[in-house]
Write an enzyme that holds these catalytic residues in place. Structure first.
Site, PDB file in Angstrom:
ATOM      1  N   ASN A 110       1.016  -1.169   0.000  1.00 54.62           N
ATOM      2  CA  ASN A 110       0.071   0.151  -0.033  1.00 54.62           C
ATOM      3  C   ASN A 110       0.938   1.335  -0.128  1.00 54.62           C
ATOM      4  OD1 ASN A 110      -2.533   1.634   0.239  1.00 54.62           O
ATOM      5  ND2 ASN A 110      -1.868   1.839   2.610  1.00 54.62           N
ATOM      6  N   HIS A 112       1.007   5.246   1.355  1.00 56.93           N
ATOM      7  CA  HIS A 112       0.208   6.168   2.261  1.00 56.93           C
ATOM      8  C   HIS A 112       0.965   7.472   2.417  1.00 56.93           C
ATOM      9  CE1 HIS A 112      -2.144   7.393   5.768  1.00 56.93           C
ATOM     10  NE2 HIS A 112      -1.286   7.713   6.348  1.00 56.93           N
ATOM     11  N   SER A 139       4.994   6.713   2.206  1.00 57.72           N
ATOM     12  CA  SER A 139       5.550   5.470   2.576  1.00 57.72           C
ATOM     13  C   SER A 139       4.945   4.433   1.693  1.00 57.72           C
ATOM     14  CB  SER A 139       5.344   5.054   4.107  1.00 57.72           C
ATOM     15  OG  SER A 139       5.845   6.211   4.979  1.00 57.72           O
ATOM     16  N   ASP A 148      -2.837   1.078   8.047  1.00 54.54           N
ATOM     17  CA  ASP A 148      -1.614   1.905   7.752  1.00 54.54           C
ATOM     18  C   ASP A 148      -0.493   1.324   8.523  1.00 54.54           C
ATOM     19  OD1 ASP A 148      -2.909   3.387   5.831  1.00 54.54           O
ATOM     20  OD2 ASP A 148      -3.553   4.701   7.366  1.00 54.54           O
TER      21      ASP A 148
HETATM   22  C1  GRF Z   1      -2.705   9.145  -2.734  1.00 56.46           C
HETATM   23  O1  GRF Z   1      -2.209  10.361  -1.937  1.00 56.46           O
HETATM   24  C2  GRF Z   1      -2.546   8.187  -1.798  1.00 56.46           C
HETATM   25  O2  GRF Z   1      -1.306   8.114  -1.187  1.00 56.46           O
HETATM   26  C3  GRF Z   1      -3.630   8.192  -1.114  1.00 56.46           C
HETATM   27  O3  GRF Z   1      -4.872   8.824  -1.848  1.00 56.46           O
HETATM   28  C4  GRF Z   1      -4.158   9.471  -2.765  1.00 56.46           C
HETATM   29  C5  GRF Z   1      -4.591   8.489  -4.276  1.00 56.46           C
HETATM   30  O4  GRF Z   1      -4.288   9.414  -5.469  1.00 56.46           O
HETATM   31  N1  GRF Z   1      -3.889   7.021  -0.191  1.00 56.46           N
HETATM   32  P1  GRF Z   1      -4.195   8.643  -6.627  1.00 56.46           P
HETATM   33  O5  GRF Z   1      -5.715   8.096  -6.728  1.00 56.46           O
HETATM   34  O6  GRF Z   1      -3.258   7.517  -6.960  1.00 56.46           O
HETATM   35  O7  GRF Z   1      -4.092   9.600  -7.779  1.00 56.46           O
END
Ligand code: GRF
Length: 195
Positions: A110, A112, A139, A148
């Site tokens: 994932n 985050h 991360s 997370d």
């Molecule tokens: C990213 O900032 C990711 O880390 C967070 O949500 C956002 C998603 O952006 N969980 P995208 O859909 O990949 O453009």
């Protein structure tokens, strides 16, 4: 030549991380193949990208299921049908059950937008600014049952600058997400490569 690792990407909206991973996986040297996208939102912007790239995209709307287990059973079916070996959650805004995450132990990662273990959960950019933080980032980590949580694979740092708003800071972090996720994918694929 080893067989490419079969990768699925989960996303919920814009899908910019999914698109970065797709471009990365398109390079034969990476050793992975983007075989399936799954989104839980029928209106997710990233669906158009999948269509344009001819990547199968399963739209599994969580609202159609009474329980998380029912929703995840449908995801698992799609993953099984595509013989997926590694899942990348990329802006996938549904919590996954411990059952599902445990089944995919060390095969689900994932991204985050924080320097984990700091700032788990939502609205990380606003929370960093509210705390007067000087540094922020992103991360990529192995998923574990706790939200997370899990071993960090790659982290990227950015400074917090005077005048930052949550949106400005989010954009600075997102650029690093697009570097971090392909790097992490390379590391994880190496651990899964078959002889
Ligand atoms: C990213 O900032 C990711 O880390 C967070 O949500 C956002 C998603 O952006 N969980 P995208 O859909 O990949 O453009």
């Amino acid at each position: 030549m080893t067989q490419p690792v079969r990768v699925a990407i989960l996303f919920s909206a814009r899908g910019s991380n999914m698109q970065e991973l797709a471009h990365h996986l398109a390079k034969p040297s990476v050793g992975g193949e983007f075989v399936l996208a799954i989104t839980n939102r029928p209106a997710a912007g990233g669906i158009e990208f999948c269509k344009a790239q001819a990547v199968p995209c399963a739209v599994i709307d969580h609202k159609d299921y009474e329980t998380r287990a029912g929703f995840e059973a449908e995801m698992q079916k799609a993953l099984d049908e595509a013989d997926v070996e590694l899942i990348c959650a990329a802006g996938f805004m549904r919590l996954l059950t411990a059952d599902f995450v445990t089944r995919w132990h060390d095969r689900i990662i994932n991204i985050h937008p924080s320097l984990l273990p700091a700032y788990k959960g939502l609205d990380t950019h606003a929370r960093v600014l509210a705390d007067g933080g000087k540094e922020h980032g992103c991360s990529v980590h192995y998923m574990r049952a706790e939200m997370d949580d899990g071993p960090v694979i790659v982290q990227k740092r950015v400074p917090v600058l005077a005048g930052d708003t949550p949106e400005i800071l989010a954009a600075r972090v997102l650029k690093q997400e697009h570097i971090a996720y392909p790097e992490a994918l390379d590391i994880v694929i190496k651990t899964l490569e078959k002889p």
